[in-house]
Design a protein around this motif. Structure first.
Motif, PDB file in Angstrom:
ATOM      1  N   LEU A 106       0.821  -1.204   0.000  1.00  0.00           N
ATOM      2  CA  LEU A 106       0.000   0.000   0.000  1.00  0.00           C
ATOM      3  C   LEU A 106       0.861   1.263   0.000  1.00  0.00           C
ATOM      4  O   LEU A 106       0.587   2.215  -0.733  1.00  0.00           O
ATOM      5  CB  LEU A 106      -0.919   0.015   1.224  1.00  0.00           C
ATOM      6  CG  LEU A 106      -2.287  -0.637   1.093  1.00  0.00           C
ATOM      7  CD1 LEU A 106      -2.987  -0.653   2.444  1.00  0.00           C
ATOM      8  CD2 LEU A 106      -3.142   0.098   0.066  1.00  0.00           C
ATOM      9  N   LEU A 107       1.907   1.259   0.813  1.00  0.00           N
ATOM     10  CA  LEU A 107       2.807   2.409   0.874  1.00  0.00           C
ATOM     11  C   LEU A 107       3.486   2.639  -0.469  1.00  0.00           C
ATOM     12  O   LEU A 107       3.598   3.780  -0.937  1.00  0.00           O
ATOM     13  CB  LEU A 107       3.854   2.205   1.966  1.00  0.00           C
ATOM     14  CG  LEU A 107       3.346   2.256   3.403  1.00  0.00           C
ATOM     15  CD1 LEU A 107       4.446   1.854   4.373  1.00  0.00           C
ATOM     16  CD2 LEU A 107       2.820   3.648   3.747  1.00  0.00           C
ATOM     17  N   LEU A 128       6.485   0.893  10.314  1.00  0.00           N
ATOM     18  CA  LEU A 128       6.396   0.988   8.860  1.00  0.00           C
ATOM     19  C   LEU A 128       7.211   2.180   8.399  1.00  0.00           C
ATOM     20  O   LEU A 128       7.234   3.225   9.066  1.00  0.00           O
ATOM     21  CB  LEU A 128       4.949   1.198   8.413  1.00  0.00           C
ATOM     22  CG  LEU A 128       3.968   0.048   8.588  1.00  0.00           C
ATOM     23  CD1 LEU A 128       2.547   0.545   8.332  1.00  0.00           C
ATOM     24  CD2 LEU A 128       4.312  -1.100   7.642  1.00  0.00           C
ATOM     25  N   SER A 129       7.880   2.042   7.258  1.00  0.00           N
ATOM     26  CA  SER A 129       8.648   3.178   6.746  1.00  0.00           C
ATOM     27  C   SER A 129       8.538   3.274   5.233  1.00  0.00           C
ATOM     28  O   SER A 129       8.222   2.298   4.545  1.00  0.00           O
ATOM     29  CB  SER A 129      10.123   3.082   7.152  1.00  0.00           C
ATOM     30  OG  SER A 129      10.808   2.135   6.353  1.00  0.00           O
ATOM     31  N   GLN A 160       1.557  11.556   4.978  1.00  0.00           N
ATOM     32  CA  GLN A 160       0.122  11.331   4.892  1.00  0.00           C
ATOM     33  C   GLN A 160      -0.176   9.876   4.531  1.00  0.00           C
ATOM     34  O   GLN A 160      -1.071   9.248   5.109  1.00  0.00           O
ATOM     35  CB  GLN A 160      -0.497  12.265   3.850  1.00  0.00           C
ATOM     36  CG  GLN A 160      -1.995  12.112   3.673  1.00  0.00           C
ATOM     37  CD  GLN A 160      -2.775  12.417   4.944  1.00  0.00           C
ATOM     38  OE1 GLN A 160      -2.377  13.270   5.744  1.00  0.00           O
ATOM     39  NE2 GLN A 160      -3.885  11.711   5.153  1.00  0.00           N
ATOM     40  N   ALA A 161       0.590   9.323   3.591  1.00  0.00           N
ATOM     41  CA  ALA A 161       0.413   7.916   3.211  1.00  0.00           C
ATOM     42  C   ALA A 161       0.705   6.996   4.392  1.00  0.00           C
ATOM     43  O   ALA A 161      -0.035   6.030   4.637  1.00  0.00           O
ATOM     44  CB  ALA A 161       1.324   7.578   2.037  1.00  0.00           C
ATOM     45  N   LEU A 162       1.753   7.298   5.131  1.00  0.00           N
ATOM     46  CA  LEU A 162       2.085   6.488   6.308  1.00  0.00           C
ATOM     47  C   LEU A 162       0.969   6.530   7.346  1.00  0.00           C
ATOM     48  O   LEU A 162       0.598   5.503   7.917  1.00  0.00           O
ATOM     49  CB  LEU A 162       3.392   6.978   6.938  1.00  0.00           C
ATOM     50  CG  LEU A 162       4.686   6.425   6.366  1.00  0.00           C
ATOM     51  CD1 LEU A 162       5.877   7.204   6.909  1.00  0.00           C
ATOM     52  CD2 LEU A 162       4.859   4.943   6.687  1.00  0.00           C
ATOM     53  N   LYS A 163       0.419   7.708   7.580  1.00  0.00           N
ATOM     54  CA  LYS A 163      -0.649   7.839   8.573  1.00  0.00           C
ATOM     55  C   LYS A 163      -1.908   7.089   8.135  1.00  0.00           C
ATOM     56  O   LYS A 163      -2.599   6.489   8.965  1.00  0.00           O
ATOM     57  CB  LYS A 163      -0.953   9.317   8.820  1.00  0.00           C
ATOM     58  CG  LYS A 163       0.147  10.037   9.602  1.00  0.00           C
ATOM     59  CD  LYS A 163      -0.217  11.492   9.858  1.00  0.00           C
ATOM     60  CE  LYS A 163       0.829  12.164  10.730  1.00  0.00           C
ATOM     61  NZ  LYS A 163       0.507  13.601  10.975  1.00  0.00           N
ATOM     62  N   GLU A 164      -2.187   7.115   6.840  1.00  0.00           N
ATOM     63  CA  GLU A 164      -3.363   6.396   6.336  1.00  0.00           C
ATOM     64  C   GLU A 164      -3.197   4.886   6.527  1.00  0.00           C
ATOM     65  O   GLU A 164      -4.128   4.202   6.970  1.00  0.00           O
ATOM     66  CB  GLU A 164      -3.573   6.728   4.857  1.00  0.00           C
ATOM     67  CG  GLU A 164      -4.044   8.153   4.611  1.00  0.00           C
ATOM     68  CD  GLU A 164      -4.048   8.529   3.137  1.00  0.00           C
ATOM     69  OE1 GLU A 164      -3.698   7.651   2.309  1.00  0.00           O
ATOM     70  OE2 GLU A 164      -4.387   9.681   2.813  1.00  0.00           O
ATOM     71  N   VAL A 165      -2.017   4.366   6.189  1.00  0.00           N
ATOM     72  CA  VAL A 165      -1.777   2.929   6.341  1.00  0.00           C
ATOM     73  C   VAL A 165      -1.668   2.566   7.823  1.00  0.00           C
ATOM     74  O   VAL A 165      -2.144   1.512   8.249  1.00  0.00           O
ATOM     75  CB  VAL A 165      -0.513   2.508   5.566  1.00  0.00           C
ATOM     76  CG1 VAL A 165      -0.215   1.027   5.784  1.00  0.00           C
ATOM     77  CG2 VAL A 165      -0.689   2.789   4.075  1.00  0.00           C
TER      78      VAL A 165
END
Length: 269
Positions: free
Chosen positions: A92-93, A215-216, A233-238
């Protein structure tokens, strides 16, 4: 009472030598590096070569591991109940950012890569499941340390030597502890040029059940700086999809339980 099997111990030591040296090695090279008689080393190399775990060059007669070991390691990792969750999160990231997505957890002072999804850009961070990353240069590791107490973070950071790996590597324990505290306050960790020159990573952490993970997103420093807000933002969503903000069975700021001890001890991911 179980006893140590010398042949098994030598086999694992031999593989660790290859991981450390990252080059083809002769029988005499390996005998010297492992402090073994050349005859004993030759028998071990012959056995692993016959089983398909080592290849041998035609002219120089030097050895190097084949992909068979990596294939087996990936199959073992796929049996980890966390692997499916971690693998999908990394994918996803990657899909959201085009950069490499990684998931890791702390194991005895290093970060073990649990899942990995390689980025889509021509210039990208490359690694493998099972790689071990030095904790003091890892965004993954520092993000996960922020889940526990300052005392636990300091203890973990002292477990391995704080070696200078890249231009931006931090070896001052107080500065590293301050980094972890900042990650604890803001909820994410950023590193650049710490584990490899020209490489940066952004990480968050949380719990899957009672298991602390991180996750990174990792990529070239200039590109990561340019798109840091989008990556965060992508990290926070996942993170919201995969993690609980804090384990429901652990009180706030308690040190997470570690399970056991941790191909590369470098990299900022």
């Amino acid at each position: 009472m179980p006893t140590l099997v010398p042949a098994a111990a030598r086999t694992m030591s031999l593989l660790e030598v290859f991981a450390r040296e990252r080059r083809e090695l002769s029988n005499s090279d390996l005998a010297r590096l492992m402090d073994l008689p050349e005859s004993s080393c030759s028998d071990l190399l012959h056995t692993l070569h016959e089983l398909g775990y080592l290849m041998r060059t035609a002219r120089s007669r030097r050895f190097y591991p084949t992909a068979r070991l990596l294939t087996i390691a990936k199959e073992i990792s796929a049996g980890d109940p966390l692997y499916a969750v971690a693998s999908e999160a990394c994918e996803l990231l990657r899909d959201k950012t085009g950069e490499t997505g990684m998931c890791g957890r702390l194991e005895a002072g290093v970060v073990k890569v649990l899942a990995f999804a390689e980025g889509t850009h021509p210039l990208r961070y490359v690694g493998n499941v099972g790689n071990k990353i030095a904790l003091h240069v890892s965004a993954l590791g520092k993000a996960e340390l922020s889940l526990g107490t300052p005392e636990e973070a300091a203890r973990q950071l002292r477990l391995k030597p704080l070696k200078q790996i890249a231009a931006g590597t931090i070896t001052d324990l107080a500065v590293l502890e301050a980094q972890v505290e900042k990650a604890r306050q803001q909820g994410w960790m950023w590193v650049e040029n710490e584990g490899f020159d020209g490489l940066a990573a952004l990480a968050v952490a949380g719990y899957v059940g009672d298991e602390p993970l991180a996750l990174s997103i990792a990529g070239p420093t200039d590109r990561m700086r340019q798109h840091r807000d989008a990556c965060l933002q992508a990290l926070k969503e996942v993170q919201a999809l995969v993690f609980h903000p804090r384990s429901t069975s652990l009180p706030p700021r308690t040190a997470p339980t570690r399970r056991g001890a941790a191909s590369k001890e470098f990299g900022p991911a």
